[in-house]
Write an enzyme that holds these catalytic residues in place. Structure first.
Site, PDB file in Angstrom:
ATOM      1  N   ILE A   7      -6.554  49.501  63.582  1.00 44.34           N
ATOM      2  CA  ILE A   7      -5.860  48.227  63.746  1.00 44.34           C
ATOM      3  C   ILE A   7      -5.473  47.733  62.356  1.00 44.34           C
ATOM      4  O   ILE A   7      -6.314  47.712  61.452  1.00 44.34           O
ATOM      5  CB  ILE A   7      -6.768  47.213  64.456  1.00 44.34           C
ATOM      6  CG1 ILE A   7      -7.098  47.720  65.864  1.00 44.34           C
ATOM      7  CG2 ILE A   7      -6.118  45.843  64.523  1.00 44.34           C
ATOM      8  CD1 ILE A   7      -8.148  46.921  66.576  1.00 44.34           C
ATOM      9  N   ASN A   9      -5.014  44.965  60.827  1.00 45.71           N
ATOM     10  CA  ASN A   9      -5.661  43.867  60.124  1.00 45.71           C
ATOM     11  C   ASN A   9      -7.159  44.088  59.908  1.00 45.71           C
ATOM     12  O   ASN A   9      -7.855  43.199  59.431  1.00 45.71           O
ATOM     13  CB  ASN A   9      -5.398  42.535  60.833  1.00 45.71           C
ATOM     14  CG  ASN A   9      -5.978  42.484  62.224  1.00 45.71           C
ATOM     15  OD1 ASN A   9      -6.342  43.500  62.792  1.00 45.71           O
ATOM     16  ND2 ASN A   9      -6.052  41.289  62.783  1.00 45.71           N
ATOM     17  N   CYS A  10      -7.657  45.260  60.218  1.00 42.82           N
ATOM     18  CA  CYS A  10      -9.069  45.603  60.011  1.00 42.82           C
ATOM     19  C   CYS A  10      -9.305  45.954  58.544  1.00 42.82           C
ATOM     20  O   CYS A  10      -8.594  46.793  57.977  1.00 42.82           O
ATOM     21  CB  CYS A  10      -9.430  46.788  60.915  1.00 42.82           C
ATOM     22  SG  CYS A  10     -11.070  47.474  60.589  1.00 42.82           S
ATOM     23  N   ASP A  11     -10.282  45.329  57.923  1.00 45.35           N
ATOM     24  CA  ASP A  11     -10.566  45.580  56.506  1.00 45.35           C
ATOM     25  C   ASP A  11     -10.937  47.034  56.231  1.00 45.35           C
ATOM     26  O   ASP A  11     -10.541  47.597  55.217  1.00 45.35           O
ATOM     27  CB  ASP A  11     -11.682  44.660  56.006  1.00 45.35           C
ATOM     28  CG  ASP A  11     -11.239  43.205  55.880  1.00 45.35           C
ATOM     29  OD1 ASP A  11     -10.011  42.955  55.796  1.00 45.35           O
ATOM     30  OD2 ASP A  11     -12.116  42.323  55.880  1.00 45.35           O
ATOM     31  N   LYS A  14      -7.850  49.080  56.275  1.00 45.14           N
ATOM     32  CA  LYS A  14      -7.097  48.817  55.043  1.00 45.14           C
ATOM     33  C   LYS A  14      -7.665  49.617  53.871  1.00 45.14           C
ATOM     34  O   LYS A  14      -6.912  50.167  53.061  1.00 45.14           O
ATOM     35  CB  LYS A  14      -7.118  47.322  54.706  1.00 45.14           C
ATOM     36  CG  LYS A  14      -6.276  46.480  55.631  1.00 45.14           C
ATOM     37  CD  LYS A  14      -6.409  45.003  55.271  1.00 45.14           C
ATOM     38  CE  LYS A  14      -5.672  44.115  56.235  1.00 45.14           C
ATOM     39  NZ  LYS A  14      -5.859  42.684  55.946  1.00 45.14           N
TER      40      LYS A  14
END
Length: 115
Positions: A7, A9-11, A14
């Site tokens: 996903i 927006n998952c750190d 990223k």
């Protein structure tokens, strides 16, 4: 090209994407919140990592699941629960070109990609 399932927006996703970019490894994100996941992918991931490892018990989705679902989660029910709640899947996942990675661990990525 490496496909990273996760996903956007998952750190943790990223971090994995940044690591791949920093090491000049061609990749793209398959955001399963937007693009979805098919049952074949979930079955392959379960066979590779085990259903217990696919379930992200640190997620908000896990905390919001009904207690009855949490208590009765098993191999037979896990894939349908994960399909209905894709944000419950631990991420990122890479399964191709002989690589099988779940989550992000820099040492595992270094070993898998020969960096």
């Amino acid at each position: 090209m490496i496909i990273v399932y996760g996903i956007k927006n998952c750190d943790t996703v990223k971090k994995a994407l940044k690591w791949l970019a920093d090491h000049h490894i061609e990749h793209k994100l398959h955001d399963y919140r937007v693009e979805g996941l098919d049952s074949d992918f979930l079955e392959q991931a379960e066979a590779q990592f085990g259903w217990e490892n696919l379930v992200n018990k640190r997620s908000t989705t896990w905390r919001n699941l009904a207690d009855e679902v949490k208590k009765t989660l098993s191999k037979t029910t896990a894939l349908s629960v994960l399909a209905q709640n894709p944000t419950l899947i631990k991420r990122p996942i890479i399964m191709q070109e002989g690589k099988a990675l779940i989550g992000f661990n820099e040492k595992e990525y270094q070993a898998a990609f020969g960096q």
